[in-house]
Scaffold this active site. Structure first.
Site, PDB file in Angstrom:
ATOM      1  N   TYR A   1     -32.169 -17.967  16.095  1.00  0.00           N
ATOM      2  CA  TYR A   1     -30.952 -18.635  16.914  1.00  0.00           C
ATOM      3  C   TYR A   1     -31.099 -18.669  18.310  1.00  0.00           C
ATOM      4  CZ  TYR A   1     -28.790 -18.531  12.413  1.00  0.00           C
ATOM      5  OH  TYR A   1     -28.607 -18.699  11.123  1.00  0.00           O
TER       6      TYR A   1
ATOM      7  N   LYS B   1     -19.752 -26.132  13.230  1.00  0.00           N
ATOM      8  CA  LYS B   1     -20.391 -27.073  14.243  1.00  0.00           C
ATOM      9  C   LYS B   1     -20.757 -28.463  13.822  1.00  0.00           C
ATOM     10  CE  LYS B   1     -22.622 -25.281  17.358  1.00  0.00           C
ATOM     11  NZ  LYS B   1     -21.848 -25.028  18.277  1.00  0.00           N
TER      12      LYS B   1
ATOM     13  N   SER C   1     -24.878 -31.374  20.941  1.00  0.00           N
ATOM     14  CA  SER C   1     -23.354 -31.501  21.531  1.00  0.00           C
ATOM     15  C   SER C   1     -23.183 -32.070  22.881  1.00  0.00           C
ATOM     16  CB  SER C   1     -22.970 -29.970  21.621  1.00  0.00           C
ATOM     17  OG  SER C   1     -22.892 -29.387  20.463  1.00  0.00           O
TER      18      SER C   1
ATOM     19  N   HIS D   1     -34.834 -12.326  13.436  1.00  0.00           N
ATOM     20  CA  HIS D   1     -33.553 -13.511  13.143  1.00  0.00           C
ATOM     21  C   HIS D   1     -32.934 -13.959  14.287  1.00  0.00           C
ATOM     22  CE1 HIS D   1     -31.931 -15.573  10.085  1.00  0.00           C
ATOM     23  NE2 HIS D   1     -30.716 -15.504  10.731  1.00  0.00           N
TER      24      HIS D   1
ATOM     25  N   ARG E   1     -47.726 -19.194  -0.017  1.00  0.00           N
ATOM     26  CA  ARG E   1     -48.059 -19.465   1.383  1.00  0.00           C
ATOM     27  C   ARG E   1     -49.277 -18.787   1.682  1.00  0.00           C
ATOM     28  NH1 ARG E   1     -43.722 -17.509   5.680  1.00  0.00           N
ATOM     29  NH2 ARG E   1     -43.593 -15.466   5.046  1.00  0.00           N
TER      30      ARG E   1
ATOM     31  N   HIS F   1     -32.722  -9.920   4.960  1.00  0.00           N
ATOM     32  CA  HIS F   1     -32.758 -10.905   3.980  1.00  0.00           C
ATOM     33  C   HIS F   1     -34.133 -11.380   4.124  1.00  0.00           C
ATOM     34  CE1 HIS F   1     -31.241 -14.090   7.200  1.00  0.00           C
ATOM     35  NE2 HIS F   1     -32.545 -14.009   7.344  1.00  0.00           N
ATOM     36  N   HIS F   2     -34.979 -11.133   4.991  1.00  0.00           N
ATOM     37  CA  HIS F   2     -36.408 -11.120   5.086  1.00  0.00           C
ATOM     38  C   HIS F   2     -37.215 -10.321   4.328  1.00  0.00           C
ATOM     39  CE1 HIS F   2     -36.111 -14.504   8.173  1.00  0.00           C
ATOM     40  NE2 HIS F   2     -35.061 -13.490   8.746  1.00  0.00           N
TER      41      HIS F   2
ATOM     42  N   ASP G   1     -29.573 -24.219  42.844  1.00  0.00           N
ATOM     43  CA  ASP G   1     -30.618 -23.971  42.137  1.00  0.00           C
ATOM     44  C   ASP G   1     -30.507 -22.693  41.135  1.00  0.00           C
ATOM     45  OD1 ASP G   1     -33.512 -23.207  41.530  1.00  0.00           O
ATOM     46  OD2 ASP G   1     -34.134 -24.355  43.286  1.00  0.00           O
TER      47      ASP G   1
ATOM     48  N   THR H   1     -21.771 -22.010  11.171  1.00  0.00           N
ATOM     49  CA  THR H   1     -22.605 -23.372  11.335  1.00  0.00           C
ATOM     50  C   THR H   1     -21.969 -24.558  10.692  1.00  0.00           C
ATOM     51  OG1 THR H   1     -24.378 -21.782  11.138  1.00  0.00           O
ATOM     52  CG2 THR H   1     -25.034 -23.909  10.773  1.00  0.00           C
TER      53      THR H   1
ATOM     54  N   TRP I   1     -47.432 -14.560  12.061  1.00  0.00           N
ATOM     55  CA  TRP I   1     -46.923 -14.255  13.384  1.00  0.00           C
ATOM     56  C   TRP I   1     -45.953 -12.982  13.360  1.00  0.00           C
ATOM     57  CZ3 TRP I   1     -41.422 -15.013  15.298  1.00  0.00           C
ATOM     58  CH2 TRP I   1     -40.616 -15.236  14.445  1.00  0.00           C
TER      59      TRP I   1
ATOM     60  N   SER J   1     -41.413 -12.719  30.301  1.00  0.00           N
ATOM     61  CA  SER J   1     -41.090 -14.118  30.882  1.00  0.00           C
ATOM     62  C   SER J   1     -39.671 -14.584  30.345  1.00  0.00           C
ATOM     63  CB  SER J   1     -41.985 -15.422  30.435  1.00  0.00           C
ATOM     64  OG  SER J   1     -41.597 -16.606  30.573  1.00  0.00           O
ATOM     65  N   SER J   2     -39.545 -14.395  29.062  1.00  0.00           N
ATOM     66  CA  SER J   2     -37.982 -14.670  28.497  1.00  0.00           C
ATOM     67  C   SER J   2     -37.243 -13.734  28.996  1.00  0.00           C
ATOM     68  CB  SER J   2     -38.226 -14.489  27.123  1.00  0.00           C
ATOM     69  OG  SER J   2     -39.271 -15.425  26.454  1.00  0.00           O
TER      70      SER J   2
ATOM     71  N   HIS K   1     -50.896 -20.876  15.151  1.00  0.00           N
ATOM     72  CA  HIS K   1     -50.006 -22.077  15.217  1.00  0.00           C
ATOM     73  C   HIS K   1     -48.571 -21.507  15.279  1.00  0.00           C
ATOM     74  CE1 HIS K   1     -47.731 -25.416  13.622  1.00  0.00           C
ATOM     75  NE2 HIS K   1     -47.246 -24.478  12.694  1.00  0.00           N
TER      76      HIS K   1
ATOM     77  N   GLU L   1     -34.090 -14.505  17.024  1.00  0.00           N
ATOM     78  CA  GLU L   1     -35.181 -15.459  17.538  1.00  0.00           C
ATOM     79  C   GLU L   1     -34.908 -16.599  17.145  1.00  0.00           C
ATOM     80  OE1 GLU L   1     -37.219 -15.421  19.990  1.00  0.00           O
ATOM     81  OE2 GLU L   1     -38.242 -17.402  19.442  1.00  0.00           O
TER      82      GLU L   1
END
Lengths: 535, 41
Positions: A263, A337, A274, A259, A456, A308-309, A112, A334, A148, A175-176, A83, A261
């Site tokens: 963002y 924004k 925006s 982390h 979890r 922090h994880h 293009d 943040t 994950w 790909s990314s 998932h 990722e």
């Protein structure tokens, strides 16, 4: 009020010089057109959104009641992993890459993407990678059950499904990275004359910075899973204490990617918001330059907060303090924004069409997700809430109410430009309200479950958690079914929607609104001269 | 856009992409080498 004018190179005038798209399946397999590839990304991401969503419903069905009801614990763990991987790499990221493919050339006045063939590869790698991930369910031992994050030692011990997942992640990373290189090159080298970097639409700015995040962080993930692969099959002991390695080293490397990722997903979402909020406030964005600096600050700081994880892995107290304060600092840009979005609406001539509703939903709920992130940043609190449903609630407020709401805002905003037809506004509003209500029903209660200590990634739970879990599961099924409404809205717009002009929304600005709707197959073959864009 | 301008743009695009691909390669390799040292070589 800012005004953009495209002088010369108007899309419609270019058409007579060019062939249209070839017909049949070969059009889609061989296409190098950024609009075709953008459409394929968007359709692919929606299909994966439904696949990943179905897996979430398996999880929620199992958690509807305590005890083991629907699936085995092993399969439950596999669903948890797939998932997440499918939603992050197959649904949310491709959705925003789809937006970037469609909109960046149109917004900067380029014909293009810089590398059109590489763009085609970037897309077609994705279905292969997703196939490998899904195939892992059907091999001996099943899909990875690690979550994950793929932490060793479990990920080193698992069966062949883990190898398929590793290869799938390698392909997704390739790909990314190709997409990131393409986007940076396009934006840096192919902007229309007159469009300086500080006159670019905010969506392009967010993608430019996101592409740099991709370039810097995806190779780290690729390195991490490569080392996992060599630990599994080639006798290395990067993450095996018996050979001098360290399983916690993997966590450091993974989160150094993980982390940023977050963002990589959030910044393009900020970019869409925006664009939408100024259009429906009929005002230019408030504090353009500060928005750009805030995005850059968020991106840079995101590389310095990874641990922090990992507060409970035994990192030193000074390390915990550093990562706590560094994480909290992200709230400053943040906050800039969020302030600017609100200030854009202040005294604006507001209207509340579906894109604006999703943008406002984003604004409230993403901010809430940010606040629960601040709670989790506090080391002493996080040690208690680590691995509880509070974390699940937090990141779903960021990922779903943040990224998915933003993707819907962008889809409704640009759909008339892509298709030439207006969607059914009443149905769009139904889609928004159903999504909003069911989303909160699913995830708000999970804050309470987490605070009460429900862990979890466990298919069973103590009896006192039953009521909130039932509410959450009912909400999840409602949320899942409501998303089918979006598919119907898009198909209905294509079939019987009202035709629209080039300027679909009266408050919208940018070069994309100077080309006809639907945007012709070839646009801006002669670069337009961009005038205006004062922010 | 003239053919010459087109060629110059393509060359600039390739240059940009090669620099970026170089960064990717350096990050990828350096993380693996550093991890090798940290896990006892």
């Amino acid at each position: 009020m800012a005004h953009e004018h495209a002088i010369g190179g108007h899309a419609g005038h270019d058409d007579h010089e060019h062939h249209g798209p070839p017909s049949g399946i070969m059009r889609w397999i061989t296409t190098t057109n950024h609009k075709d590839i953008g459409s394929m990304y968007l359709w692919f991401s929606f299909i994966m959104f439904l696949v990943g969503g179905a897996m979430a419903l398996v999880i929620r069905a199992e958690l509807f009641q305590p005890g083991l009801q629907v699936v085995s614990p092993d399969f439950f763990n596999q669903m948890i992993t797939l998932h997440a991987l499918i939603m992050v790499f197959g649904a949310i990221m491709p959705a925003f890459v789809g937006f970037s493919n469609w909109m960046i050339p149109l917004q900067i006045g380029a014909p293009d993407m810089a590398f059109a063939r590489m763009n085609n590869w970037s897309f077609w790698i994705l279905p292969v990678a997703s196939f490998l991930l899904i195939l892992s369910m059907f091999v001996p031992g099943g899909a990875p059950g690690t979550g994950w994050t793929l932490y060793p030692p479990l990920s080193v011990q698992q069966g062949m499904g883990m190898d398929l997942a590793i290869f799938g992640i390698h392909l997704l990373g390739m790909s990314s990275i190709m997409g990131g290189i393409n986007i940076i090159t396009t934006i840096l080298n192919m902007r229309a004359p007159g469009m300086t970097l500080m006159k670019m639409p905010m969506f392009c700015w967010t993608w430019l910075i996101t592409a740099f995040l991709l370039i810097a962080s995806m190779p780290v993930l690729a390195g991490a899973v490569t080392m996992l692969l060599t630990d599994r099959h080639f006798g290395t002991t990067f993450f095996n204490a018996a050979g001098g390695g360290d399983p916690v080293l993997f966590q450091h490397i993974f989160w150094f990617f993980g982390h940023p990722e977050v963002y990589i997903i959030a910044l393009p979402a900020f970019g869409v918001i925006s664009q939408v909020i100024p259009a429906f406030s009929r005002k230019p964005i408030f504090g353009y330059a500060s928005m750009v600096y805030a995005i850059a600050a968020i991106a840079i700081i995101s590389f310095f907060v990874w641990a922090h994880h990992m507060y409970v892995t035994g990192i030193p107290l000074t390390g915990q303090l550093y990562f706590m304060y560094a994480t909290m600092i992200i709230a400053v840009p943040t906050g800039v924004k969020v302030f600017n979005w609100v200030a854009t609406m202040w005294k604006g001539s507001l209207s509340f069409e579906t894109p604006m509703l999703f943008a406002l939903g984003f604004l409230f709920l993403f901010t809430l997700g940010g606040f629960s992130g601040l709670v989790l940043a506090i080391t002493a609190v996080d040690i208690l809430l680590q691995e509880t449903y509070y974390v699940i609630a937090h990141f779903h407020y960021v990922m779903v109410a943040g990224a998915v709401f933003s993707a819907y805002a962008g889809a409704y905003y640009w759909l008339p430009k892509w298709t030439g037809y207006m969607y059914d506004e009443t149905l769009g509003k139904w889609h928004f309200w159903l999504t909003l209500i069911f989303f909160n029903m699913t995830f708000f209660v999970q804050h309470f479950l987490g605070l009460a200590g429900m862990p979890r990634r466990v298919p069973d739970y103590a009896l006192q958690f039953t009521e909130f879990n039932m509410i959450s599961s009912i909400g999840a099924f409602g949320l899942g079914i409501s998303q089918l409404l979006f598919l119907y809205i898009v198909l209905k717009a294509r079939k019987s929607g009202k035709k629209v002009d080039a300027q679909v929304w009266d408050g919208a600005e940018g070069l994309e609104w100077t080309v006809p709707s639907p945007a012709p197959y070839h646009t801006f073959e002669t670069p337009p001269v961009f005038e205006g864009g004062k922010h | 856009m003239t053919d010459e301008e087109m060629r110059a743009l393509r060359a600039r695009n390739v240059r940009t992409a090669l620099i970026l691909a170089g960064i990717v390669l350096v990050v990828f390799v350096s993380f693996i080498i550093r991890s090798g040292y940290m896990s006892g070589g």
